[in-house]
Design an enzyme around this catalytic site. Structure first.
Site, PDB file in Angstrom:
ATOM      1  N   LYS A  79       0.364   4.180   6.123  1.00 37.50           N
ATOM      2  CA  LYS A  79       0.939   3.043   6.844  1.00 37.50           C
ATOM      3  C   LYS A  79       2.466   3.149   6.854  1.00 37.50           C
ATOM      4  CE  LYS A  79       0.537  -2.059   6.788  1.00 37.50           C
ATOM      5  NZ  LYS A  79      -0.091  -3.184   6.063  1.00 37.50           N
ATOM      6  N   SER A 160      -2.703  -6.313   8.493  1.00 30.78           N
ATOM      7  CA  SER A 160      -1.708  -5.576   9.262  1.00 30.78           C
ATOM      8  C   SER A 160      -1.874  -4.052   9.211  1.00 30.78           C
ATOM      9  CB  SER A 160      -0.304  -5.933   8.735  1.00 30.78           C
ATOM     10  OG  SER A 160      -0.171  -5.559   7.352  1.00 30.78           O
ATOM     11  N   SER A 184      -4.603  -7.567   4.260  1.00 31.26           N
ATOM     12  CA  SER A 184      -4.135  -6.603   5.251  1.00 31.26           C
ATOM     13  C   SER A 184      -4.798  -5.227   5.200  1.00 31.26           C
ATOM     14  CB  SER A 184      -2.616  -6.426   5.154  1.00 31.26           C
ATOM     15  OG  SER A 184      -1.960  -7.549   5.682  1.00 31.26           O
TER      16      SER A 184
END
Length: 279
Positions: A79, A160, A184
């Site tokens: 990420k 996310s 997330s």
């Protein structure tokens, strides 16, 4: 090669050891798959040169019969809110679109030390503030399920860490690193049909993870099966002196028993119940 990309880490490791597959061939297939699945917008940065170099180094280790771990030569995505040395870390934001850290987050360094190959940095809601991976300056990440190329409508990937979840679900990589403050990692895992783990706070170092909420942020792991999640957790977990909140108790690597010997005896499941109080 698609069939190999949809197996698991232990099978790939055995193929490497037997000489039936090379890390360079596998990473080549993963990079090709990124191109074939770019409509999902899972990646912000694809680290092609770095991945090819790491795959060559892995190939040499297997030739010498000296692999570093089960993850050696295995493609992993990260990420884009984890610092990566000399590789852009944008948090999907305008503010950091040209930020290039001079160091690796501990999680990234431990993956590198285990021989894993970094394919690239994945999309997210800006600064991890969101639950759909739709609030990114690079555009939304689209779910691989029920996707229609000619339609403007799409299923969201969750967030996310939606880019990480889609990278795994699309077969580009065997695992990905996300972050989880309030869901997330688990949220996009459920949306995309993959396994998502939020480890116990402090089990995996936060050093180099650009914070959202320091007291809640945890590096997360996404993969297509529990066994692969365990392989990645074993590589990244453990005390880090650069993170004052990391657990000091020694981490013992997890070994899953064969599926036919697993038992749910003694397992407890918590259920959240809403209670209304009378006035």
């Amino acid at each position: 090669m698609d069939k190999v990309l949809n197996t698991n880490i232990k099978i790939v490791n055995k193929l490497f050891l037997d000489g039936a597959l090379t890390p360079t061939d596998l990473i080549g297939a993963s990079l090709k798959k990124i191109g074939e699945t770019k409509q999902f917008n899972a990646f912000i940065t694809v680290t092609k040169k770095e991945a090819e170099k790491q795959a060559e180094m892995s190939f040499e280790r297997f030739k010498a019969k000296q692999p570093k771990s089960d993850l050696d030569g295995v493609p992993i995505a990260v990420k884009d809110n984890f610092c990566t040395k000399f590789i852009k870390t944008t948090c999907a934001s305008k503010m950091l679109e040209n930020f290039t850290p001079p160091y690796n987050a501990t999680v990234c360094q431990r993956l590198t030390d285990s021989g894993a190959v970094l394919l690239g940095k994945t999309n997210l809601d800006q600064f991890a503030m969101g639950s759909g991976t739709v609030d990114s300056i690079y555009g939304p990440t689209k779910n691989v399920w029920n996707y229609k190329e000619q339609s403007e409508d799409f299923f969201i990937a969750g967030g996310s860490s939606g880019g990480s979840a889609v990278a795994v679900a699309s077969g580009v990589c065997f695992g990905a690193i996300g972050s989880d403050s309030g869901g997330s990692t688990r949220n996009p895992a459920s949306y995309c049909g993959v396994v998502g783990l939020k480890p116990t706070y402090g089990l995996v170092s936060r050093q180099g993870l650009i914070p959202l909420v320091n007291s809640m942020d945890v590096p997360g792991i996404l993969a297509r099966n529990v066994d692969d999640v365990v392989s990645i957790l074993n590589a990244v977990a453990g005390h880090d002196q650069q993170d004052s909140t990391s657990l000091t108790k020694p981490f013992k690597k997890i070994r899953l028993p064969p599926s036919n010997k697993m038992s749910i005896k003694g397992l407890k499941i918590g259920i959240s119940v809403s209670v209304e109080w009378g006035g």
